[in-house]
Scaffold this motif. Structure first.
Motif, PDB file in Angstrom:
ATOM      1  N   GLU A  15     -36.552 -93.710 -54.071  1.00  0.00           N
ATOM      2  CA  GLU A  15     -36.832 -94.242 -52.731  1.00  0.00           C
ATOM      3  C   GLU A  15     -38.090 -95.102 -52.727  1.00  0.00           C
ATOM      4  N   TRP A  16     -39.021 -94.791 -53.620  1.00  0.00           N
ATOM      5  CA  TRP A  16     -40.300 -95.513 -53.612  1.00  0.00           C
ATOM      6  C   TRP A  16     -40.477 -96.432 -54.818  1.00  0.00           C
ATOM      7  N   TYR A  17     -39.812 -96.122 -55.899  1.00  0.00           N
ATOM      8  CA  TYR A  17     -40.010 -96.911 -57.114  1.00  0.00           C
ATOM      9  C   TYR A  17     -38.721 -97.631 -57.480  1.00  0.00           C
ATOM     10  N   ARG A  18     -38.830 -98.901 -57.752  1.00  0.00           N
ATOM     11  CA  ARG A  18     -37.671 -99.679 -58.187  1.00  0.00           C
ATOM     12  C   ARG A  18     -37.757 -99.823 -59.704  1.00  0.00           C
ATOM     13  N   LEU A  19     -37.174 -98.863 -60.374  1.00  0.00           N
ATOM     14  CA  LEU A  19     -37.263 -98.820 -61.821  1.00  0.00           C
ATOM     15  C   LEU A  19     -35.998 -99.387 -62.461  1.00  0.00           C
ATOM     16  N   PRO A  20     -36.118-100.049 -63.613  1.00  0.00           N
ATOM     17  CA  PRO A  20     -34.918-100.447 -64.348  1.00  0.00           C
ATOM     18  C   PRO A  20     -34.248 -99.213 -64.929  1.00  0.00           C
ATOM     19  N   PRO A  21     -32.938 -99.260 -65.175  1.00  0.00           N
ATOM     20  CA  PRO A  21     -32.210 -98.068 -65.645  1.00  0.00           C
ATOM     21  C   PRO A  21     -32.816 -97.415 -66.871  1.00  0.00           C
ATOM     22  N   GLU A  22     -33.373 -98.218 -67.781  1.00  0.00           N
ATOM     23  CA  GLU A  22     -33.926 -97.620 -68.998  1.00  0.00           C
ATOM     24  C   GLU A  22     -35.164 -96.773 -68.731  1.00  0.00           C
ATOM     25  N   LYS A  23     -35.737 -96.868 -67.527  1.00  0.00           N
ATOM     26  CA  LYS A  23     -36.933 -96.087 -67.203  1.00  0.00           C
ATOM     27  C   LYS A  23     -36.646 -94.955 -66.215  1.00  0.00           C
ATOM     28  N   TYR A  24     -35.369 -94.697 -65.918  1.00  0.00           N
ATOM     29  CA  TYR A  24     -35.048 -93.581 -65.032  1.00  0.00           C
ATOM     30  C   TYR A  24     -35.533 -92.283 -65.683  1.00  0.00           C
ATOM     31  N   PRO A  25     -36.274 -91.452 -64.955  1.00  0.00           N
ATOM     32  CA  PRO A  25     -36.741 -90.198 -65.552  1.00  0.00           C
ATOM     33  C   PRO A  25     -35.640 -89.186 -65.783  1.00  0.00           C
ATOM     34  N   LEU A  26     -34.487 -89.350 -65.090  1.00  0.00           N
ATOM     35  CA  LEU A  26     -33.354 -88.439 -65.255  1.00  0.00           C
ATOM     36  C   LEU A  26     -32.066 -89.253 -65.336  1.00  0.00           C
ATOM     37  N   PRO A  27     -31.104 -88.814 -66.123  1.00  0.00           N
ATOM     38  CA  PRO A  27     -29.813 -89.521 -66.148  1.00  0.00           C
ATOM     39  C   PRO A  27     -29.049 -89.292 -64.844  1.00  0.00           C
ATOM     40  N   LEU A  28     -28.374 -90.316 -64.358  1.00  0.00           N
ATOM     41  CA  LEU A  28     -27.626 -90.208 -63.112  1.00  0.00           C
ATOM     42  C   LEU A  28     -26.284 -89.522 -63.379  1.00  0.00           C
ATOM     43  N   PRO A  29     -25.888 -88.568 -62.519  1.00  0.00           N
ATOM     44  CA  PRO A  29     -24.562 -87.962 -62.664  1.00  0.00           C
ATOM     45  C   PRO A  29     -23.481 -88.931 -62.207  1.00  0.00           C
ATOM     46  N   SER A  30     -22.244 -88.660 -62.568  1.00  0.00           N
ATOM     47  CA  SER A  30     -21.144 -89.527 -62.139  1.00  0.00           C
ATOM     48  C   SER A  30     -20.823 -89.346 -60.663  1.00  0.00           C
ATOM     49  N   ALA A  31     -21.099 -88.152 -60.122  1.00  0.00           N
ATOM     50  CA  ALA A  31     -20.843 -87.867 -58.707  1.00  0.00           C
ATOM     51  C   ALA A  31     -21.826 -86.803 -58.249  1.00  0.00           C
ATOM     52  N   THR A  32     -21.955 -86.671 -56.942  1.00  0.00           N
ATOM     53  CA  THR A  32     -22.894 -85.692 -56.408  1.00  0.00           C
ATOM     54  C   THR A  32     -22.438 -85.242 -55.025  1.00  0.00           C
ATOM     55  N   TYR A  33     -23.107 -84.230 -54.503  1.00  0.00           N
ATOM     56  CA  TYR A  33     -22.830 -83.755 -53.157  1.00  0.00           C
ATOM     57  C   TYR A  33     -24.103 -83.119 -52.607  1.00  0.00           C
ATOM     58  N   GLU A  34     -24.110 -82.867 -51.316  1.00  0.00           N
ATOM     59  CA  GLU A  34     -25.272 -82.287 -50.639  1.00  0.00           C
ATOM     60  C   GLU A  34     -24.862 -80.944 -50.045  1.00  0.00           C
ATOM     61  N   VAL A  35     -25.574 -79.884 -50.441  1.00  0.00           N
ATOM     62  CA  VAL A  35     -25.258 -78.546 -49.960  1.00  0.00           C
ATOM     63  C   VAL A  35     -25.704 -78.353 -48.515  1.00  0.00           C
ATOM     64  N   ASN A  36     -26.787 -79.003 -48.132  1.00  0.00           N
ATOM     65  CA  ASN A  36     -27.316 -78.867 -46.772  1.00  0.00           C
ATOM     66  C   ASN A  36     -26.286 -79.353 -45.758  1.00  0.00           C
ATOM     67  N   ARG A  37     -25.800 -78.457 -44.904  1.00  0.00           N
ATOM     68  CA  ARG A  37     -24.721 -78.818 -43.988  1.00  0.00           C
ATOM     69  C   ARG A  37     -25.193 -79.762 -42.886  1.00  0.00           C
ATOM     70  N   GLU A  38     -26.440 -79.639 -42.494  1.00  0.00           N
ATOM     71  CA  GLU A  38     -26.952 -80.549 -41.472  1.00  0.00           C
ATOM     72  C   GLU A  38     -26.947 -81.980 -41.993  1.00  0.00           C
ATOM     73  N   TYR A  39     -27.392 -82.152 -43.233  1.00  0.00           N
ATOM     74  CA  TYR A  39     -27.373 -83.483 -43.844  1.00  0.00           C
ATOM     75  C   TYR A  39     -25.940 -83.978 -43.991  1.00  0.00           C
ATOM     76  N   ARG A  40     -25.036 -83.091 -44.428  1.00  0.00           N
ATOM     77  CA  ARG A  40     -23.641 -83.473 -44.589  1.00  0.00           C
ATOM     78  C   ARG A  40     -23.018 -83.876 -43.270  1.00  0.00           C
ATOM     79  N   ASP A  41     -23.308 -83.124 -42.207  1.00  0.00           N
ATOM     80  CA  ASP A  41     -22.741 -83.447 -40.902  1.00  0.00           C
ATOM     81  C   ASP A  41     -23.244 -84.791 -40.398  1.00  0.00           C
TER      82      ASP A  41
END
Length: 289
Positions: free
Chosen positions: A122-148
């Motif tokens: 959200e704050w840093y525009r990094l090139p892919p080679e500098k991502y601190p974590l590998p991105l998953p192929s898919a994701t979801y949010e457990v928080n129901r308020e956020y999901r709603d």
């Protein structure tokens, strides 16, 4: 749904139906198991098609706990049963090859902003080679308020309509509104025409008229849904019929970035909006020269 041809297909079909019912009821496997009074592992085996021969009473309790009904048809039926909507992300699998939870919303991750775990994006525009974590192929949010909130946003995106308001404004005024089906106003664009002919009279020459953007507003909770762009597109679509080819605007960030994304260009020949503010003069003291 096609008629199953083998016991394995039959129970796989039952697992799909149970996932559909569970999503409609907004229940996790654990919550459904608790309601039905069966082990959570039993729900998991049925949904994955690994249950060899689940008992009828177990299936009935699970279906009823999820808001469905079990019935027997001894002959032809006039109307086939209505199945709940499919789970939209059933084709996606996690890194272990498992299905994602049916009651949650799962989406593909194409860039860091798609992944709630990428708090750094959200704050840093990094090139892919500098991502601190590998991105998953898919994701979801457990928080129901956020999901709603996401589900509400998607519903608004699908149902909002944009129209031009005519008949209540001067001929040289332009107004477009974005509305929900219940009439709730969620966005508005206002503009006006200008030309030397309109300002000072005289003969109007082709190409002199232009539209000046007065303002574009979208309700705070419905921003970033493309509503502002749709309002702008509606305005632009009306220009050829009015014989106008230019839209002008004065803006500051973030409006400048929005207008550039809509196809506007910065125009150095036009004056910018400027402001001069001087400190207040103390009582009894002459202003400095």
């Amino acid at each position: 749904m096609a008629e199953p041809t083998s016991p394995t297909e039959r129970w796989a079909d039952l697992g799909d139906l149970l996932r559909r019912l569970r999503r409609r009821a907004d229940l996790s496997q654990r919550e459904l198991a608790a309601r039905a009074g069966v082990p959570q592992a039993t729900v998991a085996r049925i949904e994955s098609g690994r249950a060899v021969d689940p008992r009828y009473r177990t299936v009935e309790r699970l279906v009823q706990a999820a808001g469905g009904q079990v019935r027997f048809d001894s002959g032809p039926v006039d109307e086939p049963p209505r199945l709940p909507a499919p789970v939209p992300h059933d084709e996606l699998r996690d890194q272990a090859g498992r299905q994602y939870p049916a009651h949650l919303d799962v989406w593909e991750v194409r860039e860091p902003k798609d992944w709630p775990g990428a708090w750094w994006a959200e704050w840093y525009r990094l090139p892919p080679e500098k991502y601190p974590l590998p991105l998953p192929s898919a994701t979801y949010e457990v928080n129901r308020e956020y999901r709603d909130r996401r589900r509400e946003a998607e519903q608004v995106r699908r149902s909002v309509t944009v129209r031009r308001v005519i008949g209540t404004l001067p001929a040289t005024s332009w107004r477009f509104v974005a509305e929900l089906p219940d009439g709730d106003l969620v966005g508005e664009l206002r503009a006006h025409e200008q030309s030397p002919h309109l300002c000072w009279g005289g003969e109007e020459r082709p190409g002199e008229r232009e539209v000046v953007l007065d303002g574009l507003l979208v309700a705070a909770r419905h921003r970033r849904l493309g509503i502002g762009r749709r309002l702008m597109e509606a305005l632009v679509a009306e220009l050829p019929g009015a014989g106008i080819g230019v839209v002008r605007a004065l803006a500051e960030e973030p409006g400048v970035s929005f207008l550039l994304a809509c196809g506007f260009e910065l125009e150095a020949s036009r004056p910018a909006a400027l402001r001069l503010e001087r400190p207040a003069v103390s009582a009894g003291r002459p202003p400095p020269r």
